[in-house]
Structures are given as C-alpha cells and as structure tokens.
Design an enzyme around this catalytic site. Structure first.
Site, PDB file in Angstrom:
ATOM      1  N   ARG A   1      -5.170  29.735 -31.585  1.00  0.00           N
ATOM      2  CA  ARG A   1      -6.017  28.720 -30.967  1.00  0.00           C
ATOM      3  C   ARG A   1      -6.376  29.193 -29.567  1.00  0.00           C
ATOM      4  O   ARG A   1      -5.761  30.123 -29.036  1.00  0.00           O
ATOM      5  CB  ARG A   1      -5.294  27.375 -30.942  1.00  0.00           C
ATOM      6  CG  ARG A   1      -5.141  26.754 -32.333  1.00  0.00           C
ATOM      7  CD  ARG A   1      -4.444  25.418 -32.285  1.00  0.00           C
ATOM      8  NE  ARG A   1      -3.061  25.535 -31.861  1.00  0.00           N
ATOM      9  CZ  ARG A   1      -2.454  24.706 -31.022  1.00  0.00           C
ATOM     10  NH1 ARG A   1      -3.107  23.703 -30.486  1.00  0.00           N
ATOM     11  NH2 ARG A   1      -1.186  24.868 -30.697  1.00  0.00           N
TER      12      ARG A   1
ATOM     13  N   SER B   1      -6.193  27.596 -26.608  1.00  0.00           N
ATOM     14  CA  SER B   1      -5.538  27.025 -25.437  1.00  0.00           C
ATOM     15  C   SER B   1      -4.843  28.139 -24.649  1.00  0.00           C
ATOM     16  O   SER B   1      -4.549  29.223 -25.176  1.00  0.00           O
ATOM     17  CB  SER B   1      -4.505  25.976 -25.852  1.00  0.00           C
ATOM     18  OG  SER B   1      -3.390  26.586 -26.479  1.00  0.00           O
TER      19      SER B   1
ATOM     20  N   LYS C   1       8.051  25.720 -33.279  1.00  0.00           N
ATOM     21  CA  LYS C   1       8.499  24.333 -33.464  1.00  0.00           C
ATOM     22  C   LYS C   1       7.416  23.454 -34.083  1.00  0.00           C
ATOM     23  O   LYS C   1       7.710  22.385 -34.618  1.00  0.00           O
ATOM     24  CB  LYS C   1       8.961  23.733 -32.135  1.00  0.00           C
ATOM     25  CG  LYS C   1       7.876  23.436 -31.119  1.00  0.00           C
ATOM     26  CD  LYS C   1       8.461  22.845 -29.852  1.00  0.00           C
ATOM     27  CE  LYS C   1       7.394  22.540 -28.815  1.00  0.00           C
ATOM     28  NZ  LYS C   1       6.458  21.489 -29.261  1.00  0.00           N
ATOM     29  N   ASP C   2       6.149  23.894 -34.050  1.00  0.00           N
ATOM     30  CA  ASP C   2       5.052  23.116 -34.622  1.00  0.00           C
ATOM     31  C   ASP C   2       4.770  23.462 -36.079  1.00  0.00           C
ATOM     32  O   ASP C   2       3.918  22.836 -36.713  1.00  0.00           O
ATOM     33  CB  ASP C   2       3.766  23.339 -33.816  1.00  0.00           C
ATOM     34  CG  ASP C   2       3.853  22.782 -32.408  1.00  0.00           C
ATOM     35  OD1 ASP C   2       4.636  21.841 -32.209  1.00  0.00           O
ATOM     36  OD2 ASP C   2       3.154  23.299 -31.518  1.00  0.00           O
TER      37      ASP C   2
ATOM     38  N   SER D   1       7.158  12.720 -27.185  1.00  0.00           N
ATOM     39  CA  SER D   1       8.117  13.198 -28.186  1.00  0.00           C
ATOM     40  C   SER D   1       9.132  12.122 -28.516  1.00  0.00           C
ATOM     41  O   SER D   1       9.828  11.618 -27.628  1.00  0.00           O
ATOM     42  CB  SER D   1       8.830  14.453 -27.671  1.00  0.00           C
ATOM     43  OG  SER D   1      10.023  14.703 -28.390  1.00  0.00           O
ATOM     44  N   LEU D   2       9.272  11.803 -29.784  1.00  0.00           N
ATOM     45  CA  LEU D   2      10.263  10.832 -30.219  1.00  0.00           C
ATOM     46  C   LEU D   2      11.678  11.353 -29.963  1.00  0.00           C
ATOM     47  O   LEU D   2      12.575  10.595 -29.605  1.00  0.00           O
ATOM     48  CB  LEU D   2      10.063  10.536 -31.706  1.00  0.00           C
ATOM     49  CG  LEU D   2      10.857   9.388 -32.318  1.00  0.00           C
ATOM     50  CD1 LEU D   2      10.633   8.101 -31.560  1.00  0.00           C
ATOM     51  CD2 LEU D   2      10.470   9.213 -33.781  1.00  0.00           C
ATOM     52  N   ARG D   3      11.870  12.656 -30.139  1.00  0.00           N
ATOM     53  CA  ARG D   3      13.185  13.262 -29.874  1.00  0.00           C
ATOM     54  C   ARG D   3      13.573  13.113 -28.411  1.00  0.00           C
ATOM     55  O   ARG D   3      14.705  12.711 -28.079  1.00  0.00           O
ATOM     56  CB  ARG D   3      13.141  14.754 -30.261  1.00  0.00           C
ATOM     57  CG  ARG D   3      14.382  15.549 -29.855  1.00  0.00           C
ATOM     58  CD  ARG D   3      14.169  17.036 -30.080  1.00  0.00           C
ATOM     59  NE  ARG D   3      13.072  17.563 -29.295  1.00  0.00           N
ATOM     60  CZ  ARG D   3      13.166  17.944 -28.020  1.00  0.00           C
ATOM     61  NH1 ARG D   3      14.324  17.851 -27.375  1.00  0.00           N
ATOM     62  NH2 ARG D   3      12.120  18.421 -27.391  1.00  0.00           N
ATOM     63  N   ARG D   4      12.649  13.421 -27.505  1.00  0.00           N
ATOM     64  CA  ARG D   4      12.955  13.309 -26.074  1.00  0.00           C
ATOM     65  C   ARG D   4      13.154  11.856 -25.665  1.00  0.00           C
ATOM     66  O   ARG D   4      14.054  11.546 -24.871  1.00  0.00           O
ATOM     67  CB  ARG D   4      11.808  13.941 -25.259  1.00  0.00           C
ATOM     68  CG  ARG D   4      11.756  15.460 -25.380  1.00  0.00           C
ATOM     69  CD  ARG D   4      10.457  16.028 -24.826  1.00  0.00           C
ATOM     70  NE  ARG D   4      10.426  17.483 -24.912  1.00  0.00           N
ATOM     71  CZ  ARG D   4       9.318  18.210 -24.954  1.00  0.00           C
ATOM     72  NH1 ARG D   4       8.131  17.592 -24.909  1.00  0.00           N
ATOM     73  NH2 ARG D   4       9.371  19.523 -25.042  1.00  0.00           N
TER      74      ARG D   4
ATOM     75  N   ARG E   1       0.254  12.298 -24.064  1.00  0.00           N
ATOM     76  CA  ARG E   1      -0.353  13.253 -24.986  1.00  0.00           C
ATOM     77  C   ARG E   1      -1.243  14.227 -24.225  1.00  0.00           C
ATOM     78  O   ARG E   1      -1.486  14.083 -23.051  1.00  0.00           O
ATOM     79  CB  ARG E   1      -1.183  12.531 -26.051  1.00  0.00           C
ATOM     80  CG  ARG E   1      -0.389  11.626 -26.971  1.00  0.00           C
ATOM     81  CD  ARG E   1      -1.243  11.130 -28.124  1.00  0.00           C
ATOM     82  NE  ARG E   1      -2.376  10.316 -27.684  1.00  0.00           N
ATOM     83  CZ  ARG E   1      -3.642  10.691 -27.735  1.00  0.00           C
ATOM     84  NH1 ARG E   1      -3.957  11.893 -28.170  1.00  0.00           N
ATOM     85  NH2 ARG E   1      -4.606   9.893 -27.329  1.00  0.00           N
TER      86      ARG E   1
ATOM     87  N   VAL F   1      -0.752  20.915 -21.855  1.00  0.00           N
ATOM     88  CA  VAL F   1       0.146  20.960 -20.699  1.00  0.00           C
ATOM     89  C   VAL F   1      -0.580  20.556 -19.415  1.00  0.00           C
ATOM     90  O   VAL F   1      -0.074  19.752 -18.619  1.00  0.00           O
ATOM     91  CB  VAL F   1       0.755  22.372 -20.555  1.00  0.00           C
ATOM     92  CG1 VAL F   1       1.539  22.480 -19.252  1.00  0.00           C
ATOM     93  CG2 VAL F   1       1.658  22.686 -21.737  1.00  0.00           C
TER      94      VAL F   1
ATOM     95  N   THR G   1      -3.339  18.774 -19.031  1.00  0.00           N
ATOM     96  CA  THR G   1      -3.705  17.357 -19.080  1.00  0.00           C
ATOM     97  C   THR G   1      -2.501  16.474 -18.776  1.00  0.00           C
ATOM     98  O   THR G   1      -2.601  15.486 -18.036  1.00  0.00           O
ATOM     99  CB  THR G   1      -4.278  17.009 -20.467  1.00  0.00           C
ATOM    100  OG1 THR G   1      -5.424  17.825 -20.713  1.00  0.00           O
ATOM    101  CG2 THR G   1      -4.675  15.544 -20.532  1.00  0.00           C
ATOM    102  N   ARG G   2      -1.347  16.804 -19.352  1.00  0.00           N
ATOM    103  CA  ARG G   2      -0.150  15.979 -19.156  1.00  0.00           C
ATOM    104  C   ARG G   2       0.336  16.039 -17.706  1.00  0.00           C
ATOM    105  O   ARG G   2       0.779  15.033 -17.150  1.00  0.00           O
ATOM    106  CB  ARG G   2       0.953  16.410 -20.127  1.00  0.00           C
ATOM    107  CG  ARG G   2       0.699  15.901 -21.549  1.00  0.00           C
ATOM    108  CD  ARG G   2       1.808  16.309 -22.496  1.00  0.00           C
ATOM    109  NE  ARG G   2       1.708  17.699 -22.872  1.00  0.00           N
ATOM    110  CZ  ARG G   2       2.743  18.467 -23.172  1.00  0.00           C
ATOM    111  NH1 ARG G   2       3.974  17.996 -23.092  1.00  0.00           N
ATOM    112  NH2 ARG G   2       2.569  19.723 -23.525  1.00  0.00           N
TER     113      ARG G   2
ATOM    114  N   CYS H   1       8.147  15.447 -37.159  1.00  0.00           N
ATOM    115  CA  CYS H   1       7.899  14.857 -35.845  1.00  0.00           C
ATOM    116  C   CYS H   1       8.088  13.346 -35.840  1.00  0.00           C
ATOM    117  O   CYS H   1       7.819  12.698 -34.856  1.00  0.00           O
ATOM    118  CB  CYS H   1       6.495  15.210 -35.365  1.00  0.00           C
ATOM    119  SG  CYS H   1       5.208  14.641 -36.486  1.00  0.00           S
TER     120      CYS H   1
END
Length: 530
Positions: A9, A11, A79-80, A124-127, A144, A147, A149-150, A237
């Site tokens: 991609r 990015s 991880k994705d 992230s639900l995990r975090r 969301r 990097v 943008t966040r 996820c």
C-alpha cells in the site's frame, strides 16, 4: 535475473516496510521494483474472492494483485494478516521483528494519572481492555486513521493521551521526545505486532527459495506461536487478545491473555519451554484459557464504541464479523429458527428427474433424513451459490444455479416445458417459483421438509443498518420493531423485494452470500465516511 515486483500500500509505514524488504533482497543480489497497490480496479479471477478466502479489509487488494500476477510478493504488517491465508498464497518470509511494545503518547504531561479520571484514545479493543483493567476509572475514546491522522487528532482534542504501536511511530520517524511518551511494557501486544510478513504464491517455488534468504528464523518461530494462539481463540480484531513469545538463550517465554472488552476480567497463560520443544505451545495456551473461562468470555463479548453499528438478523461467524471494516460495530441474533421435518422414505425411493432447492435449509433437511447414497437426483436446480456449494459437496452436481427464485423459475420454464419438478421447501416458502411454473404447465410436487418459526425480538435504536437474510427474517423483525429510515442490506433479490415493502434504502449484495453482503456494508459506509 528476474526483477521481483514488491506489492505494498502507499502509506508511509507500508512503504517503509516494502523498502526494507527490497533492501534485504538487494543485499543478496536480487533486483526489485516497488508496486503501489491501493486499488486493483476491475480484475477477473477464476473463482469468487470469498471462495479463495479473501476477506480481510487490510490485505484484500494485495492478495488480489498477487493472485492476478500484478506483483510477485506482498508485504504486510503481520498483525493485520488473517490467520488463514487465501488459497494459493503462503507465508514466504518474516523479517526481523522491530519493537513489539505499545506506547502512550502524552498530550501534556504525566500529571493526569493523579486525577480522578482521564481520557485515553485508542481504536484497539485489546488496548482498551488492558488499559481499563489497570485504570478502571479512566475513559476510553475511539481513535481511527493512519499514524499521522491519529497524532493530529490527539493534538486537536481534549484527551490526556493516545496509545500507539512503538514500531509504527519509529519506522516513520514520528516517535515523540522521551518526555512525551511512556513505554507500556505491562501491556501484552497484539499477536505478531512489530513483525513484517512477505507473502508469495505457493506455486512460485523459485521465489519461495529466494525469500528464505531474508527470513528471520527467531522472529518466524515466535510469531508462529502467537498466531496459533490467536487462531485457536478465533479472536481477530473483535476480541481483546494479546500474545507475546520471546526467544533468549534457547528458551522461549510465551504469554497469552484474553480480556473481557470492558477490562473487568482477564485470563492469562504463561509458560517457558526450550526452543527445540515448542511443539503446539500457542494452541496449548489458547485451550488452557478456553477451559478456564475463556469460552464464556468469548460468548459475552460486547462491542467497543464504533462510529457505525449494524445489526444482523442471524448469527454471523467470527470470521465474517472480522471481515467488517474496523470502524463498524456489529450485534446479531437469529430472528428465525429452522427445524427439519421427518420425511417418509418413499419420497426418494425412486429416481427423481428434476429437483429444486431454493435454500440451504432445504438441502440440510433432506440430508438429515437421508444419506447421499439414498438420493438419485438426475437434475438439480437451486438458488444461491452457497446452496450450490452445499449440494455439490454432499449430493452431486448442480445443473443450474440462479440468484433468485424468480430467475430460476423463468429458466425452468424455458428448459422444462410440460415436465415436472420436485420442490424441497419450507412451510413459509415464497410463491414466485411454484406460481410461475404452474402457470407454464410445469407440475410442481412440493415436499415440505422443514419448518421456519419466527423468533422476533426488539432491538435498540442505535443501529445504522440492518442485515436481512430471508423474507421470513423481515417478517419476524417487523413484528417487534418500528420501521424507520435506515440502510437495509439484503442477501438476494427475493429478500430485497420483500424489504422494499417496508424500507426506502435497500441495498442488495452482488452475490447471494454473507461475505458479499459484508463487502457491500464496508463499501457503503466507506462512501458515507468520505
């Protein structure tokens, strides 16, 4: 010498990963070319994407480009990547892992920890679960975007901090000064976090041998354990799962955790083993957690706050839920219940020339009554690709498949003038097919092989869309819920025609499959977001 086309991609982080792989290949004397793949346009593959196992939001375009020969290898943040790779694609290499830790980027300073509450941003639900487990009085807000943008959102909003993967910030040179972030070494990272994976076609043996030269065995061993842990838990996820395996002095230390989404409950596994005795460590850890309350936690999962929320009127598999875009939350329940009828053996005692199925329910009901060897069907006609796949897997070849009962009826009118068909149906079957056939002098022998019972329930008003899988599901839904202006997704034309009687905004999936519906949902809400 061949030039290896590396798909990525566009990015900044994705290009860093692709260029790192390119440098390592060039170190061994191979020529490379970076190919940016953000959209593959209109392509033709020999089988539908869902049959090839292509469902992941993050990897789909690269998978398609790889299968279509546009690129030789695809580079992913490991991880994705879904735990089950698409058919024909294999893991070719894993490069040396970077920093696997999560970090908290601080808006002002650390003094907020002394306050009664604080606001931390993460998508992230995990975090979220791990942060709330440690700081239950804090508030989590969704986050969301890429990097850059966040980081900008953290700057623009009244938050105390936001959680990032350390490797991502380091690789794009956006890691703040030391006083502006905290390493969260107590937080168990996502499986394979910090690792980069190279995928290639299974049939390209020459390229697979080349990729072995850049494979980092230690990283590959560790992330394999973590991903096996994830695969057995089937979390993806949508569940708060962390896993980390490290190798030092020939000893592997593995820690795996499962949290409830609200952070109130945690089940943990830890074990040290010799590196030559790893075996099924990840799977063993996952089963350990499932047997100690993990199954109950997985059943009780609740959704993180999402920008968009959908409601499915039948239960979806975890794989199907994981195919939804990360900003879409989902809830679900079965609005109808199917029970097979007992059928008399004489129904299939003799050979049947023409058999019709309009749903998988009919096929499954017949197979509950008879073994495939009892069935002598000369020609089988059906509605829907999934029904076709089930028939051809369990009974035999399908003569013709159509997307709707009406389309199938019109086909049969042309092909079977003055003949008869045996229609295996339910008690709430639609009128279209038998009506059209009878009007055209085709005899219809209906065999009611299953019962459809309505199980209506009232749902909350928070949903942006409803997913319907049958006209009967719509009938059940409207018994307890008010009709409102909402997006409605339907699995086929027959269901859509029923939905249009009650709803204005009806979207029909391109194929009569759940996977195609989910693709329609992702595309629709992507357009709305833009």
């Amino acid at each position: 010498m061949r030039t290896i086309k590396i798909g990525t991609r566009s990015s900044k982080l994705a290009l860093w990963q692709a260029n790192t792989v390119a440098k390592q290949l060039e170190h061994f004397g191979y020529k490379t070319e970076i190919v940016k793949i953000d959209s593959v346009g209109d392509i033709v593959l020999d089988r539908p994407l869902y049959e090839l196992g292509i469902t992941g939001v993050f990897t789909k375009n690269l998978d398609i480009a790889l299968l279509n020969g546009k690129i030789d290898i695809a580079v992913h943040s490991f991880k994705d990547v879904p735990t089950n790779l698409p058919q024909g694609i294999v893991q070719a290499a894993v490069i040396k892992r970077g920093d696997f830790n999560d970090i908290l980027v601080i808006k002002e300073d650390e003094n907020f920890f002394t306050n009664e509450t604080a606001t931390i941003a993460t998508g992230s639900l995990r975090r979220k679960a791990q942060w709330l487990y440690r700081y239950p009085h804090h508030k989590i807000t969704g986050l969301r975007g890429n990097v850059i943008t966040r980081l900008q959102k953290l700057e623009d909003n009244d938050w105390d901090g936001a959680i990032f993967a350390a490797a991502g910030l380091k690789r794009v040179d956006l890691l703040p000064k030391k006083e502006k972030y905290l390493k969260l070494d107590w937080m168990v990272p996502a499986p394979a976090q910090g690792a980069v994976m190279v995928a290639a076609l299974e049939k390209d043996q020459e390229l697979l041998e080349i990729c072995k030269e850049i494979n980092h065995e230690e990283t590959a061993t560790c992330v394999k354990i973590e991903r096996e842990f994830l695969q057995v838990l089937e979390g993806g996820c949508t569940a708060p799962i962390g896993a980390l395996a490290t190798l030092k002095d020939e000893i592997i230390k593995f820690k795996g955790v499962l949290f409830s989404p609200d952070g109130k409950h945690k089940i943990e596994f830890f074990k040290e083993v010799e590196a030559n005795n790893v075996s099924d460590l990840g799977a063993f850890g996952a089963n350990y957690i499932l047997e100690r309350g993990g199954k109950k936690l997985m059943r009780e999962m609740i959704n993180i706050e999402k920008d968009i929320n959908i409601y499915a009127t039948k239960n979806l598999s975890l794989e199907q839920v994981n195919a939804l875009s990360s900003h879409i939350g989902s809830s679900m329940s079965d609005f109808i219940t199917i029970r097979s009828n007992r059928l008399k053996p004489k129904i299939v005692k003799s050979s049947i020339e023409n058999v019709v199925f309009t749903s998988q329910n009919g096929v499954e009901a017949v197979l509950e009554n008879f073994s495939p060897t009892d069935l002598d069907f000369k020609n089988i006609y059906c509605v829907g690709r999934r029904t076709k796949r089930l028939i051809e897997k369990r009974i035999g070849k399908v003569t013709q498949v159509e997307n709707s009962a009406e389309s199938l009826a019109n086909y049969l009118v042309q092909q079977l003038p003055n003949k008869s068909v045996t229609f295996f149906c339910g008690n709430k079957r639609r009128d279209e097919l038998p009506s059209i056939l009878k009007k055209n002098n085709i005899e219809v022998n209906e065999v009611e092989c299953y019962q459809t019972q309505l199980t209506p329930r009232k749902i909350e008003d928070k949903y942006n869309a409803i997913l319907f899988f049958s006209p009967t599901g719509i009938e059940s839904f409207i018994k307890e819920n008010k009709i409102k202006d909402i997006a409605v997704f339907c699995i086929g034309e027959t269901t859509a025609n029923e939905a249009k009687k009650y709803f204005k905004n009806v979207i029909v999936s391109k194929l009569s499959t759940v996977e195609s519906m989910i693709s329609s949902v992702n595309e629709y809400f992507k357009e709305k977001e833009n």
